[in-house]
Design an enzyme around this catalytic site. Structure first.
Site, mmCIF file in Angstrom:
data_model
loop_
_atom_site.group_PDB
_atom_site.id
_atom_site.type_symbol
_atom_site.label_atom_id
_atom_site.label_comp_id
_atom_site.label_asym_id
_atom_site.label_seq_id
_atom_site.Cartn_x
_atom_site.Cartn_y
_atom_site.Cartn_z
ATOM 1 N N TYR A 145 0.985 -1.289 0.000
ATOM 2 C CA TYR A 145 -0.770 -0.286 0.284
ATOM 3 C C TYR A 145 0.474 1.474 0.027
ATOM 4 O O TYR A 145 0.662 1.765 -0.718
ATOM 5 C CB TYR A 145 -0.892 -0.178 1.200
ATOM 6 N N SER A 189 -14.315 2.206 13.556
ATOM 7 C CA SER A 189 -15.613 0.997 12.546
ATOM 8 C C SER A 189 -15.198 0.700 13.771
ATOM 9 O O SER A 189 -16.598 0.445 14.139
ATOM 10 C CB SER A 189 -15.299 1.492 11.315
HETATM 11 N N1 NAD Z 1 -10.362 6.710 3.892
HETATM 12 C C1 NAD Z 1 -9.404 7.308 4.557
HETATM 13 O O1 NAD Z 1 -8.787 6.808 6.424
HETATM 14 C C2 NAD Z 1 -7.541 7.041 3.734
HETATM 15 C C3 NAD Z 1 -6.790 7.687 4.133
HETATM 16 C C4 NAD Z 1 -6.015 7.523 3.271
HETATM 17 C C5 NAD Z 1 -5.179 7.968 1.738
HETATM 18 N N2 NAD Z 1 -7.687 7.263 2.146
HETATM 19 C C6 NAD Z 1 -7.256 6.981 0.355
HETATM 20 O O2 NAD Z 1 -8.987 7.582 -0.484
HETATM 21 C C7 NAD Z 1 -9.575 6.358 -1.184
HETATM 22 C C8 NAD Z 1 -10.847 5.730 -0.937
HETATM 23 O O3 NAD Z 1 -10.640 5.059 0.450
HETATM 24 P P1 NAD Z 1 -12.143 4.658 1.252
HETATM 25 O O4 NAD Z 1 -10.956 4.836 2.717
HETATM 26 O O5 NAD Z 1 -12.912 5.066 0.581
HETATM 27 O O6 NAD Z 1 -11.942 3.212 1.176
HETATM 28 P P2 NAD Z 1 -12.553 1.385 0.150
HETATM 29 O O7 NAD Z 1 -11.836 0.726 0.026
HETATM 30 O O8 NAD Z 1 -14.249 1.768 1.019
HETATM 31 O O9 NAD Z 1 -13.031 2.439 -1.090
HETATM 32 C C9 NAD Z 1 -11.950 2.213 -1.891
HETATM 33 C C10 NAD Z 1 -13.077 1.390 -3.122
HETATM 34 O O10 NAD Z 1 -12.170 1.240 -4.661
HETATM 35 C C11 NAD Z 1 -12.277 0.404 -5.416
HETATM 36 N N3 NAD Z 1 -11.544 -0.304 -5.810
HETATM 37 C C12 NAD Z 1 -10.193 -1.411 -5.509
HETATM 38 N N4 NAD Z 1 -9.739 -1.527 -6.553
HETATM 39 C C13 NAD Z 1 -9.895 -1.062 -7.548
HETATM 40 C C14 NAD Z 1 -10.669 -1.651 -8.830
HETATM 41 N N5 NAD Z 1 -8.122 -2.214 -8.414
HETATM 42 N N6 NAD Z 1 -10.157 -1.164 -9.871
HETATM 43 C C15 NAD Z 1 -11.254 -0.166 -9.479
HETATM 44 N N7 NAD Z 1 -11.895 -0.323 -8.335
HETATM 45 C C16 NAD Z 1 -11.576 -0.755 -7.433
HETATM 46 C C17 NAD Z 1 -13.356 -0.420 -3.978
HETATM 47 O O11 NAD Z 1 -14.212 -1.438 -4.728
HETATM 48 C C18 NAD Z 1 -13.723 0.605 -3.398
HETATM 49 O O12 NAD Z 1 -14.943 0.922 -3.811
HETATM 50 C C19 NAD Z 1 -8.121 5.092 -1.569
HETATM 51 O O13 NAD Z 1 -7.383 5.306 -2.474
HETATM 52 C C20 NAD Z 1 -7.278 5.153 0.370
HETATM 53 O O14 NAD Z 1 -6.162 4.786 -0.229
HETATM 54 C C21 NAD Z 1 -8.219 7.222 2.615
#
Ligand code: NAD
Length: 311
Positions: A145, A189
């Site tokens: 990651y 969560s």
């Molecule tokens: N939530 C946080 O605290 C946080 C913190 C830092 C970075 N991020 C980044 O924000 C983004 C969204 O995070 P989130 O918390 O909503 O996570 P999440 O897992 O809920 O959402 C990620 C989405 O990407 C989709 N996905 C995964 N691999 C894929 C692929 N190969 N092709 C198409 N879709 C794909 C998943 O099905 C999911 O709907 C991510 O890139 C994550 O790295 C989130």
């Protein structure tokens, strides 16, 4: 003419809130998701909107659509999910970035990358400004990651320098809120679900490690502000809440807000788990006129309300 905007990972936690906000602001939204961690339930309320289009698509394959803007969020974000198939995680970040940047280059679309505070690894300086280069273990179990996201940032800046693609890079810190996946092992969560079930609340380590938690509405506001920021402002920019809480404080707050009888228990810390993480947000304040508005207690109440509705 409505702007056509692609949101990859649009059926996930952050992506679904972003799709909703963009539709409310008058955009024509294409949501592309392979549903690895996303859920149709997160976007089912948007399906009747004629300006919302859902594509089952994996970003490791090229996508041919005509768009004005791209928000690249596709990537599992929690350790249980990104460590399930680590090779696919790196591919999603790296090959996904190549494909989305290629699409941005061809369509001349502006593109925003959802990067992460994990690019700082286990930081040796605290709090972390954007200039900090990070301390990531490249062969550890979190590297799929962390290094995937670091490489994606490299690709964004190389497409910017080499092909003049209009990029915006956002380093997202811990975000929480309704539609978090209840089973993905993320701390907020986890604690809420354990408290609502009346089970023991598990803290890894001694509970003194700190995190800052940003409420989802604030985060999405920062994301849209970054996309609309002045020409030539690429970031990377930290977006997150600088107010720190220890895991112990968070657990105690959640027990109080849920009125739970759960007890707190301690287990050993997983490998490479960072001890502290807190953003310096001076750049976001200056360039985006952004800072978080929702206090942890208020955000937790809204999130607890959502998890209660699931039970
Ligand atoms: N939530 C946080 O605290 C946080 C913190 C830092 C970075 N991020 C980044 O924000 C983004 C969204 O995070 P989130 O918390 O909503 O996570 P999440 O897992 O809920 O959402 C990620 C989405 O990407 C989709 N996905 C995964 N691999 C894929 C692929 N190969 N092709 C198409 N879709 C794909 C998943 O099905 C999911 O709907 C991510 O890139 C994550 O790295 C989130």
């Amino acid at each position: 003419m409505k702007k056509r905007v692609l949101v990859t990972g649009g059926a996930g936690f952050l992506g679904s809130h972003l799709c909703e906000r963009l539709l409310n602001e008058g955009a024509d939204v294409i949501c592309a998701d392979n549903f690895f961690t996303g859920d149709k339930g997160n976007i089912s309320h948007l399906l009747g909107n004629p300006y919302f289009e859902l594509l089952r698509h994996d970003v490791t394959f090229p996508l041919y659509v005509e768009v004005d803007g791209i928000y690249n969020l596709a990537c599992p974000a929690s350790p249980v999910h990104y460590q399930f198939d680590p090779v696919q995680t790196t591919k999603t970040s790296v090959v996904g970035a190549v494909n989305m940047l290629g699409l941005a280059k061809r369509t001349k679309a502006k593109i925003l990358q959802a990067s992460t505070s994990e690019v700082y690894g286990d930081p040796e300086i605290h709090p972390q400004p954007e200039s900090y280069k990070g301390n990531v273990n490249p062969i550890g179990i979190r590297a799929c990651y962390d290094e995937g996201k670091r490489c994606a940032e490299t690709l964004f800046f190389d497409y910017y320098r080499q092909h003049q693609v209009d990029i915006k890079v956002m380093r997202i810190f811990n975000t929480y809120g309704p539609r978090m996946n209840p089973n993905d092992g993320r701390v907020v969560s986890n604690f809420i679900v354990q408290a609502l079930d009346g089970r023991d609340i598990t803290i890894f380590g001694d509970g003194k490690q700190s995190r800052s938690f940003c409420y989802v509405d604030d985060l999405i506001d920062g994301m849209i502000r970054l996309m609309n920021s002045r020409d030539g402002f690429t970031g990377p920019v930290n977006v997150g809440n600088p107010i720190e809480f220890t895991m112990l404080e968070l657990a105690e707050k959640i027990i109080r807000l849920t009125g739970s009888s759960s007890k707190i228990i301690f287990e050993s810390l997983p490998q490479d788990d960072p001890l502290q993480r807190q953003p310096v947000i001076d750049l976001a304040k200056k360039e985006l006129d952004w800072q978080p508005q929702v206090e942890l207690e208020e955000g937790l109440k809204r999130t607890i309300g959502y998890f209660k509705s699931l039970i």
